[in-house]
Design a protein around this motif. Sequence first.
Motif, short mmCIF file in Angstrom:
data_model
loop_
_atom_site.label_atom_id
_atom_site.label_comp_id
_atom_site.label_asym_id
_atom_site.label_seq_id
_atom_site.Cartn_x
_atom_site.Cartn_y
_atom_site.Cartn_z
N THR C 17 38.63 39.43 45.25
CA THR C 17 39.48 39.83 44.46
C THR C 17 40.49 41.10 45.10
OG1 THR C 17 38.84 38.33 42.78
CG2 THR C 17 40.62 39.87 42.44
N THR C 188 34.41 38.10 37.32
CA THR C 188 35.05 37.61 39.53
C THR C 188 33.77 38.62 39.63
OG1 THR C 188 36.13 40.16 38.64
CG2 THR C 188 37.13 38.44 38.86
N TYR C 248 43.26 40.98 38.24
CA TYR C 248 41.50 41.07 37.93
C TYR C 248 41.83 40.02 36.26
CZ TYR C 248 39.05 43.50 41.46
OH TYR C 248 37.67 43.57 42.34
N ALA C 251 42.80 36.16 37.77
CA ALA C 251 41.43 36.04 38.41
C ALA C 251 40.00 35.98 37.57
CB ALA C 251 40.87 36.70 39.46
#
Lengths: 437, 181, 314
Positions: C17, C188, C248, C251
């Motif tokens: 990511t 993540t 973030y 994700a």
Amino acid sequence: MLSDPFTTGLLGLLAMFVLIFLQVPVGIAMGIVGVVGCGLIIGFAPALTLLATEPSSSMASESFAVVAMFLLMGNLAHVGGLSRELYRLAHVYLGHKRGGLIFATIGACAGFGAICGSSVATAATMARIALPEMLERGYAKSLAAGSIAAGGTLGMIVPPSVVMILYAILTENSIIALFLAAIVPGLLAVLVYFVAVYFVVRANPDAAPVGPKASWRERRQVTGQGWAVVLLAVIVSGGIYSGIFTVSEAASVGATVALLLALFRRRLTVRKFLAALGDTAANTGMIFIMIIGASVFSYFATLSGLPMATVDWIQSLALPPLLVLCLLMVFYLILGAIFDTIAAMVLTLPFVYPLIIGLGYDPVWWGVINIVVIELGMITPPIGINVFVLHGMARDLPLSTIFRGVVPFIIADVVRLVILILFPPLSLWLPGVLGWL
Amino acid sequence: MTTSARLDRITQKAAVIGFMGLVIMALLITWDGAARYMWLPRISGFSDYGEVVFPIVIASCFPAGLLRQTNVTVRVFGNLGGPRVHAALETFGAVLTLAFFGLLTWQFIRLTGQFEAGGRTTRTIGVMLAPWWYVTTAIMAICVPVQAFVAWSWLVATVKGDLPDIASLRDDAEELMELEG
Amino acid sequence: QAQESIKVGTFVPEQSTGVAQVIKPWLEAVQAEAGDTVRMQPFWGGTLGKDPYKQFELVQNGVADATWVLPGYTAGQFPEMGIFELPFLFRTAQEASLVGWKLNEMGLLTGLDGVHMVGFFAAEPNAIFLSTPVDSLEGLANLKIRSAGSIQAKWLESLGAAPQTLSSAEFNEGLSRGTVDGAIQGWTGMKTFKSLPLVEQAIEAPAGAIPFLLLMNERKWESLSPELQEIVMKHGGAAFAEAGGNAYASAGAAIREEVEAEGRISLMTFTDEELASYEDSVQPIYDDWIAATPNGQAVYDATVKLLGEIRGKD
Ligand code: NA
Ligand code: NA
């Protein structure tokens, strides 16, 4: 500054071999070429700082410390008398057959391999214990010494194994997967050695006289004394594979148990303890100098882009993977003629590993193959470390005699290598079913 | 006692003392591993100790290894070329090794300085890094005079065409194998 | 004038990511805008140094011109950034990212010796992932839990757990061996390092938000032309914090949704009241941190004020 990192990489590789042949220690040669090469690519001021950041990483790493722990365990087991007990154990069951002491030696080597991570240490240990006995019983010198030099290599293929740990860390593969993958090949090694010995003593019965058979009473007694070795091997291997311990815990627990065994069985004197520490230190130092050099060198190799370019080039030739593999085997046999195992591994990994992965081979399988082929170098002329160790411990045995005795085992090793290459499941099945791949 | 024998005693002692640290770590790791299964108190931030102790342990064996020249070296040409060629090549190797350890020490001092300036600590329990790395760096620094002695010995041997005292130290390394239970 | 080249390294691969959605877009934006005057050279996946713990030294020493640094891996170096580790303080990646960058602009972040901060971003707040589910936070007692730093470690200790700082790779081995029982980690992070198959429960207590830095070697930074510096910071700084926070947050949410749909991992969530009461109960940890950090009070006050402003806006 050179504008072309690729050319720098190629020249660096060449320079490294030149330095090595000019008697610069392998680790130092790698480190110097690594730092100069990085300097040409990224500038000398930053490149020099790699001499602290890279070594400090490896020196503080618990994974690398495992190497020292396993060496310590093997040494403490030796001064605790475990190696001799192991040999006697093999002796009372196999000693009366033709070539029995050879079988016993190889069996004891494999057993000691399960508690010792190094090939040289296994050979040296067994040379002390088994060689005098075989010579006394009238075994041919070449066969007796050859079997120990070759049997010593079992110390490296039977897990735990220092070089396997290094492979796993340097390529970011699971140490446990590697250990599991080496179990069947380790057993296979014992088997092909037994077959080789069988044919040798059948062709030349004088080389291996038949001895008296041990009584069942004696067998029971020796078996009763052999519990310590079994305990140690079970704790270490069982602990790792069952998931009770991490690898570093298993190594530490193994060293602790070996220490306690020696203490409680009143076999540890201060002198022996210090000697065990001193030997562990010497071998650790030897390995870490190479780790440090290799870390700087592989930094340079990656920066130069040479490994990837080599992979691309070989792939562009569209050679059959098996052919590439055969060429690699020839290359390693040549390399093994001159280089120490660990040196041969850390030197070539940055280049060969990407190639193997690029060809679609399994990294764990290659770990086993790579170790088996490099291990062969320890007993091939002109420079075979294990043969030298034997010669060092029995000066009246000429090198040529030992090399002669090693020949059947070299043939056995080549056969084993071919089998392992043609049948990858021999290596991959066990880690696979246990979920480590 | 010759200089090489005296140096050998000192460096061997240093290595053995350093490796006592390894034994202690083995005992501690065993404790921590066993504690998990026996509900004994766990050691918090256990790996922090290894992070500062292992470098000292590892460094402690370098001076002895350099003096005894146990590092993996390919001595093909030296063996073919006779004593003087051998000594000359050993001198060359020893000088490069000296240069390498000189640079290494310099950079270790620099890195430790960075640790000190940045107030760097271990990750879990905040042990200061700098004092421990100064010990490691000091041991690395000891390697420099030791290796200078090795290089000098081989240089003298090259001129004289004989073997220096240090060449026989490597044979002492076999001691362990004679000792069993 | 010779073309400037900037070597940008990350120890994580291109697909993760932070690289794919934050650093790589920044790099491409700078390249596009600066055109021929600069050559941005990416070294993803550790090709310029793969030890996560050494990334700061690499950029400080100029081995890399810019790297992605995790302050948690250089304990002691960035004392003020410990505030992001405090449990229950930050609730979203966006607010943590923005606060971080603002604190830097206010000159409240120290330890940037020999480096220039190009960007600050933070992951979505951590959760606690366990291999064997527990009924409440109190169930963590006597478990060995991976923490990403010493403040989380103190908090875990206050719950009776034994903290251990491990890298994500070490954590995976520990979990599968049973030497660690769980970890404080972001969604993540769990996905990137393939740790999700190893756990059975996620306790959604916002246990800190991992800060990330994009740092440039100071000498390199000073050697850049003012125009280039401006371009670098135009896509860095606040824009970078916003992009990072959003990346973030989305994700993390997507991974959480996936996990929830799959249903294998049980989720323990808390109401706002519960969170507020936990926030009160961890005040001693905050106080300790403030006392132990040179200008901890100023940083804490600024953070609380900034958080109030950001949350007020929503
Ligand atoms: Na072994
Ligand atoms: Na050889």
